[in-house]
Design a protein around this motif. Structure first.
Motif, PDB file in Angstrom:
ATOM      1  N   GLY A  77       0.808  -1.221   0.000  1.00  0.00           N
ATOM      2  CA  GLY A  77       0.000   0.000   0.000  1.00  0.00           C
ATOM      3  C   GLY A  77       0.838   1.266   0.000  1.00  0.00           C
ATOM      4  O   GLY A  77       1.706   1.456  -0.840  1.00  0.00           O
ATOM      5  N   LYS A  78       0.593   2.130   0.966  1.00  0.00           N
ATOM      6  CA  LYS A  78       1.294   3.412   1.034  1.00  0.00           C
ATOM      7  C   LYS A  78       2.782   3.263   1.336  1.00  0.00           C
ATOM      8  O   LYS A  78       3.553   4.215   1.164  1.00  0.00           O
ATOM      9  CB  LYS A  78       0.645   4.317   2.064  1.00  0.00           C
ATOM     10  CG  LYS A  78       0.701   3.793   3.494  1.00  0.00           C
ATOM     11  CD  LYS A  78      -0.044   4.716   4.447  1.00  0.00           C
ATOM     12  CE  LYS A  78      -0.007   4.201   5.879  1.00  0.00           C
ATOM     13  NZ  LYS A  78      -0.746   5.095   6.801  1.00  0.00           N
ATOM     14  N   PHE A  79       3.206   2.073   1.765  1.00  0.00           N
ATOM     15  CA  PHE A  79       4.622   1.837   2.048  1.00  0.00           C
ATOM     16  C   PHE A  79       5.372   1.319   0.818  1.00  0.00           C
ATOM     17  O   PHE A  79       6.589   1.116   0.876  1.00  0.00           O
ATOM     18  CB  PHE A  79       4.781   0.837   3.196  1.00  0.00           C
ATOM     19  CG  PHE A  79       4.282   1.349   4.518  1.00  0.00           C
ATOM     20  CD1 PHE A  79       5.070   2.167   5.306  1.00  0.00           C
ATOM     21  CD2 PHE A  79       3.010   1.016   4.969  1.00  0.00           C
ATOM     22  CE1 PHE A  79       4.611   2.652   6.532  1.00  0.00           C
ATOM     23  CE2 PHE A  79       2.540   1.490   6.191  1.00  0.00           C
ATOM     24  CZ  PHE A  79       3.335   2.311   6.973  1.00  0.00           C
ATOM     25  N   ALA A  80       4.657   1.084  -0.283  1.00  0.00           N
ATOM     26  CA  ALA A  80       5.285   0.565  -1.500  1.00  0.00           C
ATOM     27  C   ALA A  80       6.200   1.612  -2.122  1.00  0.00           C
ATOM     28  O   ALA A  80       5.997   2.818  -1.968  1.00  0.00           O
ATOM     29  CB  ALA A  80       4.215   0.150  -2.501  1.00  0.00           C
ATOM     30  N   ALA A  81       7.189   1.152  -2.855  1.00  0.00           N
ATOM     31  CA  ALA A  81       8.166   2.059  -3.476  1.00  0.00           C
ATOM     32  C   ALA A  81       7.509   3.019  -4.446  1.00  0.00           C
ATOM     33  O   ALA A  81       7.955   4.166  -4.600  1.00  0.00           O
ATOM     34  CB  ALA A  81       9.243   1.234  -4.189  1.00  0.00           C
ATOM     35  N   SER A  82       6.434   2.584  -5.096  1.00  0.00           N
ATOM     36  CA  SER A  82       5.769   3.411  -6.113  1.00  0.00           C
ATOM     37  C   SER A  82       4.754   4.387  -5.535  1.00  0.00           C
ATOM     38  O   SER A  82       4.221   5.236  -6.249  1.00  0.00           O
ATOM     39  CB  SER A  82       5.062   2.510  -7.126  1.00  0.00           C
ATOM     40  OG  SER A  82       4.091   1.698  -6.466  1.00  0.00           O
ATOM     41  N   SER A  83       4.474   4.281  -4.236  1.00  0.00           N
ATOM     42  CA  SER A  83       3.444   5.118  -3.623  1.00  0.00           C
ATOM     43  C   SER A  83       3.938   6.546  -3.370  1.00  0.00           C
ATOM     44  O   SER A  83       5.099   6.763  -3.021  1.00  0.00           O
ATOM     45  CB  SER A  83       2.998   4.499  -2.294  1.00  0.00           C
ATOM     46  OG  SER A  83       2.083   5.346  -1.618  1.00  0.00           O
ATOM     47  N   ASN A  84       3.008   7.486  -3.558  1.00  0.00           N
ATOM     48  CA  ASN A  84       3.304   8.888  -3.253  1.00  0.00           C
ATOM     49  C   ASN A  84       2.578   9.362  -2.005  1.00  0.00           C
ATOM     50  O   ASN A  84       2.602  10.550  -1.678  1.00  0.00           O
ATOM     51  CB  ASN A  84       2.896   9.774  -4.440  1.00  0.00           C
ATOM     52  CG  ASN A  84       3.733   9.502  -5.677  1.00  0.00           C
ATOM     53  OD1 ASN A  84       4.941   9.325  -5.582  1.00  0.00           O
ATOM     54  ND2 ASN A  84       3.089   9.466  -6.843  1.00  0.00           N
ATOM     55  N   SER A  85       1.924   8.447  -1.310  1.00  0.00           N
ATOM     56  CA  SER A  85       1.180   8.815  -0.102  1.00  0.00           C
ATOM     57  C   SER A  85       2.135   9.290   0.991  1.00  0.00           C
ATOM     58  O   SER A  85       3.175   8.666   1.223  1.00  0.00           O
ATOM     59  CB  SER A  85       0.370   7.626   0.410  1.00  0.00           C
ATOM     60  OG  SER A  85      -0.575   7.206  -0.542  1.00  0.00           O
ATOM     61  N   PRO A  86       1.802  10.389   1.662  1.00  0.00           N
ATOM     62  CA  PRO A  86       2.671  10.889   2.735  1.00  0.00           C
ATOM     63  C   PRO A  86       2.713   9.919   3.908  1.00  0.00           C
ATOM     64  O   PRO A  86       1.697   9.354   4.298  1.00  0.00           O
ATOM     65  CB  PRO A  86       2.012  12.218   3.132  1.00  0.00           C
ATOM     66  CG  PRO A  86       0.584  12.080   2.704  1.00  0.00           C
ATOM     67  CD  PRO A  86       0.604  11.232   1.468  1.00  0.00           C
ATOM     68  N   LEU A  87       3.893   9.717   4.461  1.00  0.00           N
ATOM     69  CA  LEU A  87       4.056   8.813   5.597  1.00  0.00           C
ATOM     70  C   LEU A  87       4.416   9.542   6.880  1.00  0.00           C
ATOM     71  O   LEU A  87       4.507   8.921   7.936  1.00  0.00           O
ATOM     72  CB  LEU A  87       5.133   7.771   5.281  1.00  0.00           C
ATOM     73  CG  LEU A  87       4.799   6.736   4.199  1.00  0.00           C
ATOM     74  CD1 LEU A  87       5.995   5.809   3.964  1.00  0.00           C
ATOM     75  CD2 LEU A  87       3.581   5.918   4.593  1.00  0.00           C
ATOM     76  N   GLY A  88       4.635  10.847   6.805  1.00  0.00           N
ATOM     77  CA  GLY A  88       4.931  11.625   8.012  1.00  0.00           C
ATOM     78  C   GLY A  88       6.150  11.110   8.744  1.00  0.00           C
ATOM     79  O   GLY A  88       7.236  10.992   8.171  1.00  0.00           O
ATOM     80  N   ASP A  89       5.970  10.782  10.014  1.00  0.00           N
ATOM     81  CA  ASP A  89       7.084  10.314  10.841  1.00  0.00           C
ATOM     82  C   ASP A  89       7.622   8.961  10.396  1.00  0.00           C
ATOM     83  O   ASP A  89       8.679   8.526  10.880  1.00  0.00           O
ATOM     84  CB  ASP A  89       6.643  10.210  12.307  1.00  0.00           C
ATOM     85  CG  ASP A  89       6.316  11.580  12.909  1.00  0.00           C
ATOM     86  OD1 ASP A  89       6.822  12.579  12.368  1.00  0.00           O
ATOM     87  OD2 ASP A  89       5.559  11.625  13.897  1.00  0.00           O
ATOM     88  N   TYR A  90       6.891   8.275   9.496  1.00  0.00           N
ATOM     89  CA  TYR A  90       7.305   6.942   9.063  1.00  0.00           C
ATOM     90  C   TYR A  90       7.847   6.959   7.630  1.00  0.00           C
ATOM     91  O   TYR A  90       7.838   5.937   6.947  1.00  0.00           O
ATOM     92  CB  TYR A  90       6.117   5.978   9.152  1.00  0.00           C
ATOM     93  CG  TYR A  90       5.527   5.883  10.541  1.00  0.00           C
ATOM     94  CD1 TYR A  90       6.095   5.051  11.506  1.00  0.00           C
ATOM     95  CD2 TYR A  90       4.426   6.661  10.901  1.00  0.00           C
ATOM     96  CE1 TYR A  90       5.573   4.979  12.783  1.00  0.00           C
ATOM     97  CE2 TYR A  90       3.894   6.591  12.177  1.00  0.00           C
ATOM     98  CZ  TYR A  90       4.474   5.748  13.115  1.00  0.00           C
ATOM     99  OH  TYR A  90       3.956   5.684  14.384  1.00  0.00           O
TER     100      TYR A  90
END
Length: 217
Positions: A77-90
């Motif tokens: 999901g959002k942790f994938a290399a292709s994702s642009n979703s913000p992860l903030g502190d992560y």
């Protein structure tokens, strides 16, 4: 008026061509599932084969028909290399390309272990394909769904995508529960506490333990 009639006819022909193309694609997706199921059932329902032989013969079928690259990407999901979703502190918990390739390899083995472990020497299954339909495209990705009934009672639905003129399964729903969604929830929780490298160690350790247990049996 002639221009309008011509436009209407052209639109109708285009629509008809699209419908026919979609119908052909759905037929191809259904045929793929049917072929995969028949291949698998001939192995699973063979009383002469041991559980280990069934596993060995089923694995090439699984890797042929499932798109483990996309399954792994959707699972992260959002942790994938292709994702642009913000992860903030992560933000340092997002996979890079190399880590994701390693995850795909390890996760593929893990999934295979989970589902092939359900086999035993007496396993007997029947499959009825009940419905096929087009799914809404995502990122220009053509998709289809084929619904089936296992042993006349358990609903298993296959989601497929068309890539390079080949259909591949990227999600399976058992009684409405998505494989990808379930694992994404599990791994998202793990990645809030672990880095990609730490998750890879956990996954590889689990696969190694499984291999060692099987070797002892």
């Amino acid at each position: 008026m002639k221009k309008m009639i011509t436009l209407c006819i052209s639109t109708f022909l285009l629509f008809s061509a699209t419908v026919n193309a979609n119908a052909n694609n759905i037929n191809q997706a259904t045929a793929l599932i049917d072929h995969a199921m028949q291949q698998s059932l001939s192995i699973i329902n063979d009383p002469q084969l041991t559980t280990q032989v069934k596993r060995d013969q089923l694995w090439p079928i699984v890797t042929t028909y499932f798109d483990f690259t996309l399954i792994s990407e959707l699972t992260l999901g959002k942790f994938a290399a292709s994702s642009n979703s913000p992860l903030g502190d992560y933000s340092d918990h997002r996979f890079n390309t190399q880590q994701q390739a390693a995850f795909t390899d390890a996760f593929t083995i893990h999934l295979g272990n989970l589902y092939l472990d359900r086999l035993n020497n007496d396993s007997q299954f029947s499959v009825l394909l009940t419905k096929s339909s087009a799914m809404k495209p995502i990122r220009k990705m053509q998709r289809a769904r084929v619904n089936s009934l296992i042993n006349k009672k358990t609903a298993i639905d296959y989601s497929l995508r068309l890539k390079d003129d080949e259909w591949r399964i990227y999600d399976v729903k058992v009684e409405g529960r998505s494989l990808v969604s379930s694992f994404r929830k599990e791994y998202s929780a793990l990645l809030l506490k672990n880095t990609p490298d730490e998750l890879l160690i956990l996954l590889n350790d689990k696969n190694r333990a499984h291999a060692e247990n099987n070797a002892q049996e």
